[in-house]
Design a protein around this motif. Structure first.
Motif, PDB file in Angstrom:
ATOM      1  N   PHE A  77       0.840  -1.199   0.000  1.00 47.81           N
ATOM      2  CA  PHE A  77       0.000   0.000   0.000  1.00 47.81           C
ATOM      3  C   PHE A  77       0.875   1.249   0.000  1.00 47.81           C
ATOM      4  O   PHE A  77       0.644   2.188  -0.770  1.00 47.81           O
ATOM      5  N   ARG A  78       1.885   1.260   0.827  1.00 50.20           N
ATOM      6  CA  ARG A  78       2.792   2.416   0.895  1.00 50.20           C
ATOM      7  C   ARG A  78       3.458   2.676  -0.452  1.00 50.20           C
ATOM      8  O   ARG A  78       3.603   3.822  -0.887  1.00 50.20           O
ATOM      9  N   ARG A  97      -0.899   6.129   8.170  1.00 50.31           N
ATOM     10  CA  ARG A  97       0.201   6.975   8.637  1.00 50.31           C
ATOM     11  C   ARG A  97       1.282   7.120   7.560  1.00 50.31           C
ATOM     12  O   ARG A  97       1.903   8.165   7.428  1.00 50.31           O
ATOM     13  N   LEU A  98       1.506   6.054   6.827  1.00 51.24           N
ATOM     14  CA  LEU A  98       2.560   6.047   5.813  1.00 51.24           C
ATOM     15  C   LEU A  98       2.145   6.746   4.522  1.00 51.24           C
ATOM     16  O   LEU A  98       3.001   7.212   3.767  1.00 51.24           O
ATOM     17  N   GLY A 288       3.901   0.291  21.892  1.00 53.00           N
ATOM     18  CA  GLY A 288       5.108   0.486  21.113  1.00 53.00           C
ATOM     19  C   GLY A 288       5.081  -0.184  19.756  1.00 53.00           C
ATOM     20  O   GLY A 288       6.135  -0.548  19.205  1.00 53.00           O
ATOM     21  N   LEU A 289       3.891  -0.336  19.157  1.00 49.94           N
ATOM     22  CA  LEU A 289       3.762  -1.034  17.879  1.00 49.94           C
ATOM     23  C   LEU A 289       3.638  -0.076  16.693  1.00 49.94           C
ATOM     24  O   LEU A 289       3.444  -0.521  15.568  1.00 49.94           O
ATOM     25  N   LEU A 290       3.742   1.223  16.941  1.00 54.63           N
ATOM     26  CA  LEU A 290       3.720   2.200  15.846  1.00 54.63           C
ATOM     27  C   LEU A 290       5.017   2.984  15.861  1.00 54.63           C
ATOM     28  O   LEU A 290       5.517   3.384  16.906  1.00 54.63           O
ATOM     29  N   ARG A 291       5.563   3.176  14.642  1.00 51.84           N
ATOM     30  CA  ARG A 291       6.801   3.936  14.515  1.00 51.84           C
ATOM     31  C   ARG A 291       6.483   5.417  14.331  1.00 51.84           C
ATOM     32  O   ARG A 291       5.479   5.763  13.745  1.00 51.84           O
TER      33      ARG A 291
END
Length: 291
Positions: A77-78, A97-98, A288-291
């Motif tokens: 997708f990104r 987000r990306l 902590g699973l999202l950058r």
């Protein structure tokens, strides 16, 4: 105008990059994928029919592109290798987000109040309860895929909430099965004592006679949360023409063929938007699973 998992498509996938996808998106072909939450061969068969429906409805060539992992779906997708995806709650948040401007268009009727079932092997002696019992401590446990909303994110959230401890502190062994069907099989076989599974996959397996409830059964259900959704890239109108986003949204909301809906499985689709998934984003950030 139909483009399924044809020989040409399969050859392209087989010779492509590391995630097995075409290197660039073709403006005359609308591609979509789905997170591989069940056996891949079943998903290809089912979603190829969805590609037919979208092709006829949107009057463009549509191709379903299978991927090997949840992360591969987000990457595709990104990179604009697919323009639409059937994501879980967490993978949808990651993808949007990306790719700024991307939109959650529709969710299954059941996705507004989704649940995770905790399964236990009969040998554990665990029985259905309103809360997770203290006696699950010291047993073995498997999640689904590492970035699955229903198979990892939300069950871990509720485990931490109940026991104020990380899964690795609660259980003697923690695994990741990769998909929900595999989770059921591993707990049924006694490879793990307990597992977390998407309630829709469990219900479907039960209805199909694919589960031996003398060996494995549900012991607890989580509170509800928002989950799967269709997400479309924010540049879809630029690529496929003005109004294309609205056309895709309407095509998804109008999907009412029981055979197509069984691909998900869902009873139908209702409107969705990005704000609905704020609770998922918040939990993912806390873990902590999202950058």
């Amino acid at each position: 105008m139909r483009s399924l998992a044809s020989l040409t498509s399969l050859l392209a996938i087989a010779t492509a990059g590391p995630i097995g996808l075409p290197s660039v998106a073709a403006a005359d072909t609308f591609r979509f994928t789905a997170i591989p939450d069940e056996d891949e061969s079943r998903l290809v068969e089912r979603f190829s029919k969805v590609a037919d429906y979208l092709s006829d409805t949107l009057e463009v060539d549509v191709e379903y592109v299978p991927v090997k992992s949840y992360g591969a779906a987000v990457t595709a997708f990104r990179n604009d290798q697919v323009q639409l995806a059937w994501f879980g709650g967490l993978s949808g948040v990651q993808a949007r987000r990306l790719v700024p401007g991307s939109q959650a268009l529709a969710q299954g009727v059941e996705d507004a109040a989704f649940e995770t079932y905790f399964l236990a092997h009969a040998s554990t002696g665990l029985e259905p309860a309103d809360t997770l019992p203290d006696s699950i401590e010291g047993k073995t446990f498997t999640f689904g895929a590492k970035t699955s909303t229903s198979g990892r994110l939300m069950p871990e959230h509720y485990l931490r909430e109940r026991f104020d401890a990380a899964p690795e502190e609660l259980f003697t062994r923690v695994g990741f099965s990769g998909d929900h069907s595999r989770t059921i099989a591993l707990v049924e076989a006694g490879t793990y004592d307990i597992g977390a599974v998407n309630f829709k996959v469990w219900d479907a397996a039960l209805a199909n006679g694919d589960v031996d409830t003398d060996k494995v059964d549900v012991i607890w259900s989580t509170p509800s949360y928002p989950d799967y959704q269709w997400t479309l890239r924010g540049d879809a109108d630029e690529t496929f023409g003005a109004g294309f986003t609205d056309r895709v949204r309407q095509a998804l909301l109008s999907m009412d063929d029981p055979e197509l809906l069984e691909s998900f499985p869902r009873s139908g689709f209702i409107p969705a938007d990005n704000d609905m998934y704020a609770p998922i984003e918040s939990v993912a950030e806390n873990l902590g699973l999202l950058r």
